[in-house]
Structures are given as C-alpha cells and as structure tokens.
Enzyme design. Structure first.
Site, mmCIF file in Angstrom:
data_model
loop_
_atom_site.group_PDB
_atom_site.id
_atom_site.type_symbol
_atom_site.label_atom_id
_atom_site.label_comp_id
_atom_site.label_asym_id
_atom_site.label_seq_id
_atom_site.Cartn_x
_atom_site.Cartn_y
_atom_site.Cartn_z
ATOM 1 N N CYS A 138 0.724 -1.159 -0.132
ATOM 2 C CA CYS A 138 -0.062 0.093 -0.020
ATOM 3 C C CYS A 138 1.000 1.183 0.055
ATOM 4 O O CYS A 138 1.317 1.592 0.845
ATOM 5 C CB CYS A 138 -0.941 -0.102 1.175
ATOM 6 N N CYS A 141 -0.439 4.031 2.082
ATOM 7 C CA CYS A 141 -0.262 3.974 3.725
ATOM 8 C C CYS A 141 1.367 4.104 3.941
ATOM 9 O O CYS A 141 1.609 4.815 4.782
ATOM 10 C CB CYS A 141 -0.466 2.477 3.917
ATOM 11 N N ASP A 142 2.168 3.611 3.010
ATOM 12 C CA ASP A 142 3.719 3.517 3.647
ATOM 13 C C ASP A 142 4.641 4.443 2.809
ATOM 14 O O ASP A 142 5.794 4.352 3.272
ATOM 15 C CB ASP A 142 3.905 2.159 3.529
#
Ligand code: NDP
Length: 318
Positions: A138, A141-142
């Site tokens: 992701c 997200c990261d």
C-alpha cells in the site's frame, strides 16, 4: 472458553462501501442490522487517497473521509456497528451460525457477506521477511516512510500506475517493474506514468529477490524474463501492486465460489446457494470492483434480505 449467544435478524460481515450501504438499507427496512467491521474497518478505501469517481462529491474526497461518512450514515439510521472479526460460519441450518472472534455466537436469520478483497503478494520468502520493513502492498499507507529515497513497485495495472504516480511525488526515483512488454492499466493512467520524469518503467522484468541487511530492505534483484539478465537496484522500499484476492476463505465449503474464490450469486441478485445468505461488493465482483458498484450491490443485498424475510413471514401467516 465461554461462548455468548445472540440472535439477530440481519448480520452484515464487512465494512466497505458494500457493507455500509447494505446496513443503511437494512436499518431503514427495520431489520435492525448488526455489522461486524473486520480487521480493516472501512475497507480498502481507507488505504487510498483521493476518490474522484464516486458520484456526489464534485471536488473529490479522501477515501478515509468517505468511509467515515458511510459509517456515520449507517450508525445514524440505527446500525449496530461493532469491531470484530468473523472466524467461522455454520450454514447447515437456520438460523445461520456465525462465530465472531472465536468466542461469540451470532444466530442470524439473514447474513450479508461484504468482506471485500485484499492485496496479492508475489510469494517470495524475502517479501514476507521484510514485510513492514521496506516491503508494502500500500503505497498510500507507507510511501511517506520513503521520502527522498529510491523505491521500486511491481505491477502494471491501474493500481500500480496510480501508486507509482503517488510515490513519484514523495520519492527521488521510482522503478516500475512490468512483467510483460505492455501495461494493463488504462491509457490515462499509463500516460501519467510515462510523463513522470522520476518513474523508470522496466519492461519484461520481474522481482527475483528482495535484498536486505537482516533488518530492512537495501536492494532488489531483478530478472529480465526474455534475456534472463539479472540486475540489482539500490532501493529501500519495495511496493507490490499486482491485484487482489477476495476475502472469502471462511465461507469455503458452504458458499459456491469460482476457482479464484469469488462468491457466485444468482444473476441479477445477491442470492448465494445458501438460503438467507447474500453476497455483495468485491467478495463477489471480480469485474467492476469499484466503490460505487460495491455500494450498489450492498443495496441489492439488503433488499434481497428484506424480501426473503417478508416472504418467510408471509408463508408462516398463510
Ligand atoms: P489488475 O489485476 O488490473 O492488474 C494486476 C497487474 O499486476 C497486472 O499488470 C499483472 O500483470 C501484474 N501482476 C500480477 N501478478 C504478477 C506477478 N506475479 N509479477 C508481476 N506482475 C504481476 O489489478 P489492479 O489492482 O491494478 O486493478 C484492479 C481493478 O481495479 C481494475 O479493474 C482496475 O481498473 C481498477 N482500479 C481502478 C482505479 C481507478 O480507476 N482510479 C485505481 C486502481 C484500480 P499482467 O498485466 O502481465 O497480467
């Protein structure tokens, strides 16, 4: 372990656009729905940024904010929303038996499955080893953790194209590994990738091994699948964007599915092979997989559940 039992009219499993829309309709139909969110409350959209194609938001909206709206609306109309994970089901008799967090037994007159889909992984040992330590599925997200660094992403679909573009804004360089000599992504997405100066697309190339120092990722060994030439890329982040698989394992053996695990529903409805069990969203849709189509089938599932219960009641009275 002691087991607590509760009887509900309508149990909804999953909290993406399909589950919450089913909840909104079921609550308004007075089915008093109970919804279990699963581990990723709000579903896949909580891992995305801008959503521009959901009708009703002329300026677009952030995925997590949109899911908050879904949740609030379902709660306001009377859905009992609970954090919990369904660990097994028994659909052998009515009411259906659903076990939550291995301890709580729910007896449900109707069950709406809206468990969605999850990211696929390549299956490399090193991918597992460094998951969370440089390996991610992701970017949204990261990606933040790799600001100013060099990263690689594997995949050639719309997700990979979108995530590569996202990463290009944070990272110094993004290598994009495409296993064939062409993209699967839509022309518009591909165009964006090709016109981003710090994305380098490497065709006919796969990830052979993710390299690390035992703690974090330090590089990537690639292999050209036409020439067998191997190369090492100096990267600190490795992103996998090769598609998704449906979260339907717990229903195996009860519910009819296709060979890849997508639940089969009767055409034009959300009915499964089991009486009183309905499926909606990405758990049963491998074709469209959009928030708006998931919401649409969520609505259908609630209406199907309501009509099923009404027909049963009518049969008892008659
Ligand atoms: P897709 O299934 O469309 O694409 C998966 C990609 O990963 C393909 O290019 C595939 O390669 C590649 N791949 C699969 N396995 C491997 C492997 N082992 N090694 C290397 N590459 C691999 O998944 P997406 O998640 O990209 O998209 C799913 C759906 O969601 C699509 O319908 C898409 O259009 C939609 N979507 C729409 C968005 C939007 O409109 N904003 C954003 C994101 C997704 P190959 O091509 O060779 O098979």
């Amino acid at each position: 372990m002691s087991q607590e039992t509760e009887h509900v009219k309508c149990l909804i499993i999953g909290s993406g656009p399909a589950g919450y829309t089913a909840a909104i309709y079921a609550a308004r139909a007075d089915l008093k729905p109970v919804l279990y969110t699963g581990l990723l409350a709000g579903g896949q959209l909580t891992q995305t940024t801008e959503v521009e194609n959901y009708p009703g938001y002329p300026d677009g909206i952030q995925g997590p904010a949109m899911m908050e709206h879904f949740e609030k609306q379902a709660a306001r109309l009377g859905t009992d929303i609970r954090f919990g994970y369904v660990t097994s089901v028994d659909f052998s008799s009515l009411p259906h038996k659903v076990i939550v967090d291995e301890t709580k037994i729910i007896l449900a007159d109707t069950v709406i499955i809206s468990t969605g889909a999850s990211a696929k992984w390549l299956g490399l040992e090193s991918e597992q080893k460094y998951n969370g330590f440089g390996v991610s599925a992701c970017a949204v997200c990261d990606g933040f953790f790799f600001r100013g660094q060099d990263v690689a992403i594997v995949g050639a679909g719309d997700t990979a194209a979108e995530e590569a573009t996202y990463l290009s804004k944070l990272c110094r360089k993004v290598y994009m590994l495409v296993r064939r000599d062409e993209f699967r992504a839509s022309k518009a997405m591909m165009h964006r990738v090709m016109h981003t100066h710090n994305i380098e697309v490497i065709y006919n190339t796969e990830a052979k091994e993710i390299l690390g120092d035992g703690q974090v990722v330090t590089g990537l060994q690639t292999i050209n699948n036409k020439t067998n030439e191997e190369k090492t890329l100096d990267i600190t982040g490795f992103f996998v964007a090769i598609g998704h698989h449906p979260n339907t394992e717990i229903f195996k053996g009860w519910i009819d599915m296709n060979e890849t695990g997508y639940i089969l529903t009767e055409p034009g409805s959300t009915r499964t092979n089991i009486e009183g069990v309905f499926a909606c969203g990405d758990a049963q849709d491998h074709v469209y997989r959009q928030a708006v189509t998931a919401a649409g089938t969520g609505c259908m599932a609630a209406i199907d559940a309501e009509r099923y219960l009404a027909a049963k009641e009518h049969a008892v009275v008659a």
